[in-house]
Scaffold this active site. Structure first.
Site, mmCIF file in Angstrom:
data_model
loop_
_atom_site.group_PDB
_atom_site.id
_atom_site.type_symbol
_atom_site.label_atom_id
_atom_site.label_comp_id
_atom_site.label_asym_id
_atom_site.label_seq_id
_atom_site.Cartn_x
_atom_site.Cartn_y
_atom_site.Cartn_z
ATOM 1 N N GLU C 58 0.797 -1.224 0.000
ATOM 2 C CA GLU C 58 0.000 0.000 0.000
ATOM 3 C C GLU C 58 0.828 1.271 0.000
ATOM 4 O O GLU C 58 0.494 2.245 -0.670
ATOM 5 C CB GLU C 58 -0.956 0.003 1.198
ATOM 6 C CG GLU C 58 -2.145 -0.932 1.064
ATOM 7 C CD GLU C 58 -1.804 -2.395 1.315
ATOM 8 O OE1 GLU C 58 -0.668 -2.673 1.773
ATOM 9 O OE2 GLU C 58 -2.655 -3.261 1.050
ATOM 10 N N HIS C 127 -11.524 -4.642 8.908
ATOM 11 C CA HIS C 127 -12.153 -4.366 7.612
ATOM 12 C C HIS C 127 -13.435 -3.546 7.751
ATOM 13 O O HIS C 127 -14.238 -3.531 6.834
ATOM 14 C CB HIS C 127 -12.489 -5.679 6.887
ATOM 15 C CG HIS C 127 -11.289 -6.435 6.404
ATOM 16 N ND1 HIS C 127 -10.480 -7.159 7.250
ATOM 17 C CD2 HIS C 127 -10.763 -6.588 5.168
ATOM 18 C CE1 HIS C 127 -9.512 -7.718 6.541
ATOM 19 N NE2 HIS C 127 -9.662 -7.398 5.282
HETATM 20 C C1 TPP Z 1 -2.857 -4.584 4.170
HETATM 21 C C2 TPP Z 1 -3.847 -5.369 3.432
HETATM 22 N N1 TPP Z 1 -3.927 -5.242 2.098
HETATM 23 C C3 TPP Z 1 -4.819 -5.961 1.394
HETATM 24 C C4 TPP Z 1 -5.665 -6.830 2.034
HETATM 25 C C5 TPP Z 1 -6.707 -7.602 1.249
HETATM 26 N N2 TPP Z 1 -6.315 -9.006 1.189
HETATM 27 C C6 TPP Z 1 -6.792 -9.911 2.033
HETATM 28 S S1 TPP Z 1 -6.076 -11.415 1.825
HETATM 29 C C7 TPP Z 1 -5.109 -10.827 0.570
HETATM 30 C C8 TPP Z 1 -4.149 -11.718 -0.129
HETATM 31 C C9 TPP Z 1 -3.061 -12.127 0.769
HETATM 32 O O1 TPP Z 1 -2.210 -12.942 0.065
HETATM 33 P P1 TPP Z 1 -1.209 -13.895 0.834
HETATM 34 O O2 TPP Z 1 -0.414 -13.088 1.770
HETATM 35 O O3 TPP Z 1 -0.473 -14.659 -0.190
HETATM 36 O O4 TPP Z 1 -2.141 -14.846 1.705
HETATM 37 P P2 TPP Z 1 -3.154 -15.950 1.207
HETATM 38 O O5 TPP Z 1 -4.498 -15.299 1.108
HETATM 39 O O6 TPP Z 1 -2.696 -16.493 -0.074
HETATM 40 O O7 TPP Z 1 -3.145 -16.965 2.297
HETATM 41 C C10 TPP Z 1 -5.343 -9.484 0.350
HETATM 42 C C11 TPP Z 1 -4.684 -8.670 -0.668
HETATM 43 C C12 TPP Z 1 -5.568 -6.932 3.433
HETATM 44 N N3 TPP Z 1 -6.379 -7.726 4.143
HETATM 45 N N4 TPP Z 1 -4.643 -6.215 4.099
#
Ligand code: TPP
Ligand code: TPP
Ligand code: MG
Ligand code: MG
Lengths: 327, 322, 322, 327
Positions: C58, C127
């Site tokens: 971000e 959220h």
């Molecule tokens: C700071 C932040 N940015 C974006 C999100 C939205 N979001 C939730 S899960 C996710 C993907 C996360 O990817 P990863 O770290 O690979 O975890 P996975 O879901 O694959 O277990 C995102 C972008 C968030 N919750 N927090």
């Protein structure tokens, strides 16, 4: 896949953790599709070997921190299925009295310091848990689970570097399930192995097959030993697969758009950690089939009981809004 | 009573609390050498483990404080300038204040974030903003900003003993101010205002450096025959509404003085509260005196013009009197 | 007039502005596939260069938007949930809003930060927070939060054409709401409120989802013989003080309804302003209706109880009438 | 040190840039000690070869972003000494009309997009400048100067990764002057070369002797060519030394505490970039002594003129408070 260096009771223990996670998550998926659960739900199906292998290498004192995809971590650390399920239903009997929900389950009694809904948000906190252990000359280690996506957050960088400079007992477990939401990891970074980033902090970085619970256990053991001996942090990259949706119900909110090929999904299925484990312990006669069946039946029943208990539990009283505030 | 500087009083609070409780430690960028003299000398006394220098990594350092707090320690996280907390904003808003509640009371996060706040040294926009207004909005975060050496010491000691996350703001421009600081141990409770000057005509409420603008204004008003009551809130969250409302019940007039950008400032909160809860006491509209609504300029003449001055306070008070 | 959903209207604004001006582009996490349907379909039309997926970063993505803006482009930075802006807080507070001023007018930063704001989907504290109050405090940042599809489209188009940084907040809970959206091009000016219901007894002022609580409350009040005026502010910074003050001049009563933690909220700002500038019009104390002052709980029953409801608004309005 | 591949006019150009920075900074130090300048001042003395070498490899169109220690970057990019000095005095005739000050000088006309007082705060913005160049198919490259301390900020990680995944023409120039404030770089990270972190983003990382202006020029040239050709970002780590204080007046505010040894300071002095350059061009008869002297006299005069002009300039009008606001 082999378990030669791993005692039988640990094999069984790991197997049990994987299965508990799987059956719990399958049920949560069903409940969500039936519209019974509020909020968002991110399942751990396909990644169970990571949490199970790592947590089998921990003592009850050791702490973990988790993510939005946190159910598996809680269960692997020994969490109570009833209190988890009740939390998912938003009930007063839940781990957080219904205040946390799927993305915020914690059980401080078993060293589960909480799931964090902010991607990368748990990493600094895990450094603090490690700092605490170091400060009090405790043997405790701090484990941080996070995703491939989180490895691109500034918090990853700062946390690994901070833990390294202070030589803290922190184990960073990157669950590289190949996707952050709908973006493939290889588009979000120009490297193949996130473990390579460890070199930038002067700490060991390991790539481990995250579908093999035994490999995860071994890697964690080594890292734990190193941390307990004052050797500082380790980054473990577990290559794994998310078998299901990023968040349950994604088919609906993506409006028919897809982002993974059938081949990819089939390959992931072939590397399903429960399947691999089951095949291994069965084919090598390590755990008798009858025992496996009983175990499955017991766990399935426990999950069903948790659902019943959660359904029967009261919703939080409105008064509870003003509890758990300033001390 | 011994007279000490504001910054020395803060240093004393840190030293005393670290002596008292070995779970208390200090962590931050260059806290050993002491970029601000508030942390100076602590490393010599308490050593490497309890006075911890970190890389320049505000987000991780803040989070590390939180993690240490929920696992039994009582960290003091020094992040130097208030604006650097912007980099740790997520850890404070999403984690520190929320953890206890979000996890259903399973944990607590007793830690102090210590930063300088506000302008006055011609350091430009990136080093001259007041930040209390942001943290006041967050539930379950305490926020304090002392104006005197006495309060600085007493409030910081309370903050360190508090079982909740506290943002302890200190003012660079007050750093050299001297005042009485008793040798015997004392605490100043969080949440209690201090009436700095009793008066019957108008209530002027400030915090940190604006308390001095308010006091100076009170003097100028006295010369005009107006008897102002000056309240130093000291704590911004929770804040001592009672003392303010009682004062307004007496004076019927209210001026909020806050070094902050105007919109959604602490002054807005105080003014709204007085308007809501002391309406029938009010003889005139509430008044706010804040920064001008511009980024902080560098040039001393401009910086001075942006900040709330005694003259501004006098003008606002006069408005309540016509 | 065609009826469209709130989220479809936002999507339309993006598409039309990207067609109109090829300096306009969209950047963020999963904007191609569209985590929120607001960005859906844009990649198919505009391709890789103008609809850019990023890593989850971000701070860098926000800053990249700023850097692109000051070098001649007009970025729309989509950071998904409002709370994720906390990670980009430094870039917004220290850079985006300040650059033009800090550099003596040498540059401008025409960009839009687009995020969801507020609660209502049982997503838990991380959220479910409203964030407008933070950005309202920052000088030179515009903040808007539409409540209808019509305003969503018209305001976003204005934001994209604005030469200043704009935080465009949209409400997840309103995403599916339908309303008239003309086929012909139109803009809704930033800074202009919309009187949603004329009334003579009490002024109720809200923004985004609280406009509906206010309207529902107005209906309930009408049944009691109370004629409420409901103002949808639409823009939070700058905000349409004039319309509010004129309304209060008529009604003499004011209720601010804001989905936000209470202290230093938008409601505080509105209430303070009315108390300051319309004091002589007021027949009763101003009232604020906000979230309860606790982190956002997950459980739907608790979440609902935290958020401002029509019943809360009615209760507040009644207080002004006794 | 050698200049064989570098045209004579470039050698002279680099020399001039280094000298202009040095003489300007020396004067600023004097003025600050005399209490004539408000605010904080961070001098670039000892690091001039970095900005000079890099900026000599740039065109006027290329952009740079700078830090709290930014005077050298502005001058190297061709900034006007009068408007700089006036800004330091907080005068209306300054680059930012007195609104920016030492830590916030910008000159958008020459591609100097601004100094940023937040450590690491400029890095994301430089990625945006690179994004702009890529978006408009321009040949422009974006250069970001930052310190060793900044390399531990989350913004470093996110910025390099973002620039890498989008293959943007950004050159990250890390000025490793061995200290972030009073903390040695080697205590703030467990690695020797920050350049090694580049591997974590799949981009080239170079260690360069930052006291040798020619080496800096060469490294920048290569990185610029790569960026212009669509090859994406480069991380250049310039090993250099801050000869003076972190911030002017630090002796006073550190109350006599020191953090650097005499040997260390002596070693830095021996590697002073102006000294090295002067010795090289003199001993190898590359630039005639007379010419060097004239140059120095001219620059010294220009700096003195800038001071006079700044002193004679008006302070900002109070009205100007409400200028340069919303458009
Ligand atoms: C700071 C932040 N940015 C974006 C999100 C939205 N979001 C939730 S899960 C996710 C993907 C996360 O990817 P990863 O770290 O690979 O975890 P996975 O879901 O694959 O277990 C995102 C972008 C968030 N919750 N927090
Ligand atoms: C985000 C942030 N944290 C801390 C500071 C205080 N600070 C100013 S300069 C500095 C040291 C920076 O070190 P480095 O990046 O190596 O640059 P150098 O001063 O050595 O040129 C620090 C910590 C700041 N300005 N911004
Ligand atoms: Mg992932
Ligand atoms: Mg440095």
């Amino acid at each position: 896949m082999h378990h030669q260096d791993i005692p039988l009771e640990v094999v069984q223990d790991i197997y049990t953790r994987v299965l508990r996670i799987r059956r719990f998550e399958e049920e949560v998926g069903r409940l969500f599709r039936q519209g019974q659960l509020p909020g968002f739900v991110h399942l751990y199906i396909g990644e169970e070997a990571v949490a199970a292998g790592v947590c089998a290498a921990l003592t009850d004192d050791d702490t973990i921190i988790s993510t939005h995809r946190g159910h598996g971590h809680v269960i692997a650390k020994g969490g109570d299925l009833n209190r988890m399920m009740a939390e998912l239903f938003g009930k007063a009997t839940g781990y957080c009295k219904g205040k946390g929900g799927s993305m915020h389950i914690a059980d401080f009694k078993i060293g589960m310091l909480g799931a964090i809904g902010i991607v990368g948000g748990g990493m600094p906190i895990s450094v603090g848990a490690g700092l605490s252990a170091w400060y009090t000359d405790s043997e405790r280690v701090s484990v941080c689970f996070f995703g491939d996506g989180a490895a691109n957050e500034g918090s990853f960088h700062e946390s690994l570097n901070l833990a390294s400079t202070l030589t803290l007992p922190v184990i960073f477990v990157c669950e590289n399930n190949q996707y952050g939401e709908f973006t493939p990891a290889h588009k979000a970074m120009n490297i193949t192995d996130i473990a390579d980033r460890a070199a930038g902090y002067g700490i060991p970085g390991l790539v481990v097959d995250g579908t093999d619970a035994f490999e995860m256990y071994r890697a964690a053991k080594t890292a734990v030993a190193r941390a307990r001996a004052g050797g500082g942090p380790t980054l473990i990259e577990a290559k794994t697969h998310r078998r299901g949706s990023h968040a349950e119900g994604e088919e609906a909110f993506l409006g028919g758009q897809t982002y993974r090929s059938d081949e990819e999904m089939a390959a992931a299925q072939a590397k399903d950690p429960l399947l691999l484990l089951h095949t291994y312990v069965s084919e090598n006669d390590i755990l008798p089939a009858a025992k496996l069946e009983t175990l499955d039946a017991e766990i399935t029943q426990a999950v069903a009981d948790a659902v019943d208990a959660a359904r029967d539990s009261p919703a939080p009283q409105l008064d509870s809004l003003f509890e758990d505030l300033w001390l | 009573m011994p007279r000490k500087t504001y910054v020395a009083a803060i240093q004393e609070a840190l030293a005393e609390e670290m002596r008292r409780d070995d779970r208390v430690f200090l962590i931050g960028e260059d806290v050993r050498i002491g970029v601000f003299p508030s942390t100076r000398g602590l490393h010599a006394e308490f050593g490497d483990k309890r006075v911890i220098d970190t890389p320049i990594s505000e987000l991780a350092v803040a989070g590390a404080g939180i993690g240490a707090a929920v696992t039994g320690l009582r960290p003091i996280v020094d992040l130097m300038f208030g604006t650097f907390l912007y980099l740790a904003f997520d850890q404070i808003a999403n984690q520190a204040g929320a953890m206890r509640y979000m996890y259903g009371g399973q944990t607590k996060a007793p830690l102090v974030f210590m930063v300088q706040s506000g302008a006055g040294s011609s350091a430009g926009h990136h080093h001259s903003q007041a930040v209390h207004q942001f943290f006041m909005n967050m539930p379950q975060i305490k926020v304090i900003l002392p104006s005197t050496p006495y309060d600085g010491k007493g409030l910081l000691k309370s903050a360190i003993r508090d079982d909740n996350p506290v943002i302890f703001l200190h003012s660079l421009s007050l750093g050299g101010k001297r005042g009485d600081v008793p040798s015997d141990e004392y605490l100043v409770p969080i949440g209690a205002a201090d009436v700095k000057r009793a008066g019957s005509d108008v209530t002027i409420c400030g915090v940190g450096p604006t308390v001095y603008a308010a006091l100076e204004a009170a003097k100028m008003l006295a010369a005009e025959g107006v008897d102002a009551e000056v309240i130093d809130l000291r704590s911004l969250s929770p804040w001592d509404k009672q003392t303010v409302l009682e004062s307004v019940a007496k004076t019927g007039r209210f001026v909020a003085v806050d070094e902050s950008f105007p919109t959604c400032s602490a002054a807005s909160e105080w003014a709204a509260t007085v308007a809501e809860e002391a309406f029938s006491d009010l003889k005139a509209p509430v008044q706010r005196v804040t920064n001008q609504d511009v980024p902080m300029p560098f040039s001393p003449v401009l910086e001075k013009a942006v900040l709330p001055s005694a003259a501004d306070v006098v003008a606002a008070a006069r408005k309540t009197l016509t």
